[in-house]
Scaffold this active site. Structure first.
Site, mmCIF file in Angstrom:
data_model
loop_
_atom_site.group_PDB
_atom_site.id
_atom_site.type_symbol
_atom_site.label_atom_id
_atom_site.label_comp_id
_atom_site.label_asym_id
_atom_site.label_seq_id
_atom_site.Cartn_x
_atom_site.Cartn_y
_atom_site.Cartn_z
ATOM 1 N N GLU A 113 0.841 -1.198 0.000
ATOM 2 C CA GLU A 113 0.000 0.000 0.000
ATOM 3 C C GLU A 113 0.875 1.246 0.000
ATOM 4 O O GLU A 113 2.027 1.221 0.440
ATOM 5 C CB GLU A 113 -0.915 -0.053 1.240
ATOM 6 C CG GLU A 113 -1.851 1.097 1.458
ATOM 7 C CD GLU A 113 -2.885 1.323 0.356
ATOM 8 O OE1 GLU A 113 -2.463 1.481 -0.805
ATOM 9 O OE2 GLU A 113 -4.082 1.384 0.657
ATOM 10 N N ASP A 117 -3.465 5.483 6.624
ATOM 11 C CA ASP A 117 -3.953 6.740 7.190
ATOM 12 C C ASP A 117 -4.862 6.392 8.379
ATOM 13 O O ASP A 117 -4.370 6.172 9.484
ATOM 14 C CB ASP A 117 -4.684 7.485 6.069
ATOM 15 C CG ASP A 117 -5.161 8.868 6.471
ATOM 16 O OD1 ASP A 117 -4.619 9.430 7.430
ATOM 17 O OD2 ASP A 117 -6.072 9.397 5.817
ATOM 18 N N VAL A 167 -0.282 14.411 1.314
ATOM 19 C CA VAL A 167 0.887 14.326 0.433
ATOM 20 C C VAL A 167 0.517 13.718 -0.918
ATOM 21 O O VAL A 167 -0.427 12.939 -1.032
ATOM 22 C CB VAL A 167 2.019 13.504 1.089
ATOM 23 C CG1 VAL A 167 2.546 14.210 2.324
ATOM 24 C CG2 VAL A 167 1.563 12.089 1.440
HETATM 25 P P1 IMP Z 1 -7.087 4.612 5.164
HETATM 26 O O1 IMP Z 1 -8.144 3.568 4.968
HETATM 27 O O2 IMP Z 1 -7.632 5.844 5.808
HETATM 28 O O3 IMP Z 1 -5.851 4.106 5.853
HETATM 29 O O4 IMP Z 1 -6.787 5.134 3.744
HETATM 30 C C1 IMP Z 1 -5.696 4.831 3.013
HETATM 31 C C2 IMP Z 1 -5.860 5.464 1.653
HETATM 32 O O5 IMP Z 1 -6.185 6.847 1.754
HETATM 33 C C3 IMP Z 1 -4.562 5.405 0.920
HETATM 34 O O6 IMP Z 1 -4.459 4.241 0.161
HETATM 35 C C4 IMP Z 1 -4.640 6.633 0.049
HETATM 36 O O7 IMP Z 1 -5.285 6.328 -1.158
HETATM 37 C C5 IMP Z 1 -5.510 7.603 0.801
HETATM 38 N N1 IMP Z 1 -4.700 8.637 1.490
HETATM 39 C C6 IMP Z 1 -4.554 8.827 2.813
HETATM 40 N N2 IMP Z 1 -3.750 9.845 3.088
HETATM 41 C C7 IMP Z 1 -3.344 10.329 1.900
HETATM 42 C C8 IMP Z 1 -2.466 11.414 1.513
HETATM 43 O O8 IMP Z 1 -1.880 12.148 2.314
HETATM 44 N N3 IMP Z 1 -2.311 11.581 0.170
HETATM 45 C C9 IMP Z 1 -2.925 10.822 -0.758
HETATM 46 N N4 IMP Z 1 -3.741 9.802 -0.450
HETATM 47 C C10 IMP Z 1 -3.962 9.564 0.876
HETATM 48 MG MG MG Z 2 -4.741 4.080 -1.946
#
Ligand code: IMP
Ligand code: MG
Length: 194
Positions: A113, A117, A167
């Protein structure tokens, strides 16, 4: 006067991407380091062919560099999920829109991945794949934003820890733009606050 499309793109990037967090060389050094660690772990485990699964589309650049540095027999596949709508804040829902082709029973699976986040995407995926009876599952992410974690997902391999900033570059996008940048930079807030 003729418009130079190359300059237009450069101007767009200069206007919207602020601080560069990780330049090309820093990223490549980290990928080398991660690949070495992964190679050693799977060799030690006596693993047969590893199945490397990239999460589309953000992981594509990272994954293509990483697999070139893994000294292991491996296959690749991809999954697509969506947790982000338009914008920079997760919707909290994880939907699988493309699944892997192969049966993963008794396989060693490495999920790749771009960034963890809230952790919801990988937490959900890890649980889902675990139910299919793999020999092992591990997660490799290039970036980690621990300050925003909601779901406590286990991450075996992590490149860089970053602060709570949005980012882009090296696969990471904002509204599908900027993925092709060879470095990772902070998107200026005025881009998504407009
Ligand atoms: P999570 O389910 O919140 O952990 O989301 C992960 C996904 O959110 C990643 O695969 C990214 O596609 C997107 N994402 C989270 N933070 C960023 C960032 O700072 N820049 C770009 N995409 C992000
Ligand atoms: Mg992603």
């Amino acid at each position: 006067m003729d418009v130079d499309p190359l300059n237009l793109w450069k101007d767009t990037v200069a206007a919207s991407v602020g601080q560069v967090l990780f330049d090309e060389k820093t990223i490549q050094d980290k990928v080398t380091e991660l690949a070495k660690e992964i190679t050693e772990d799977y060799v030690r485990m006596g693993a047969d062919k590893l199945l490397v699964v990239g999460i589309l589309r953000g992981s594509v650049l990272f994954m293509s560099d990483l697999i070139r540095k893994l000294e292991l027999p491996l296959e690749i596949d991809f999954m697509a999920v969506s947790s982000y709508g338009h914008g920079t804040v997760s919707s909290g829902q994880v939907k699988i829109s493309k699944d892997i082709h192969k049966d993963i029973r008794d396989r060693h699976v490495l999920l790749v991945e771009d960034i963890v986040d809230t952790g919801r995407t990988l937490y959900t995926l890890r649980g889902l794949l675990q139910e299919r009876g793999p020999k092992s599952i591990a997660i490799c992410t290039l970036l980690d934003k621990p300050s925003r974690r909601v779901s406590q997902v286990k991450v075996e391999y992590s490149g860089f820890t970053i602060p709570d900033e949005f980012v882009v570059g090296y696969g990471l996008d904002y509204d599908d733009d900027y993925r092709q940048l060879p470095y990772i930079g902070v998107l200026k807030p005025e881009v998504y606050e407009k």
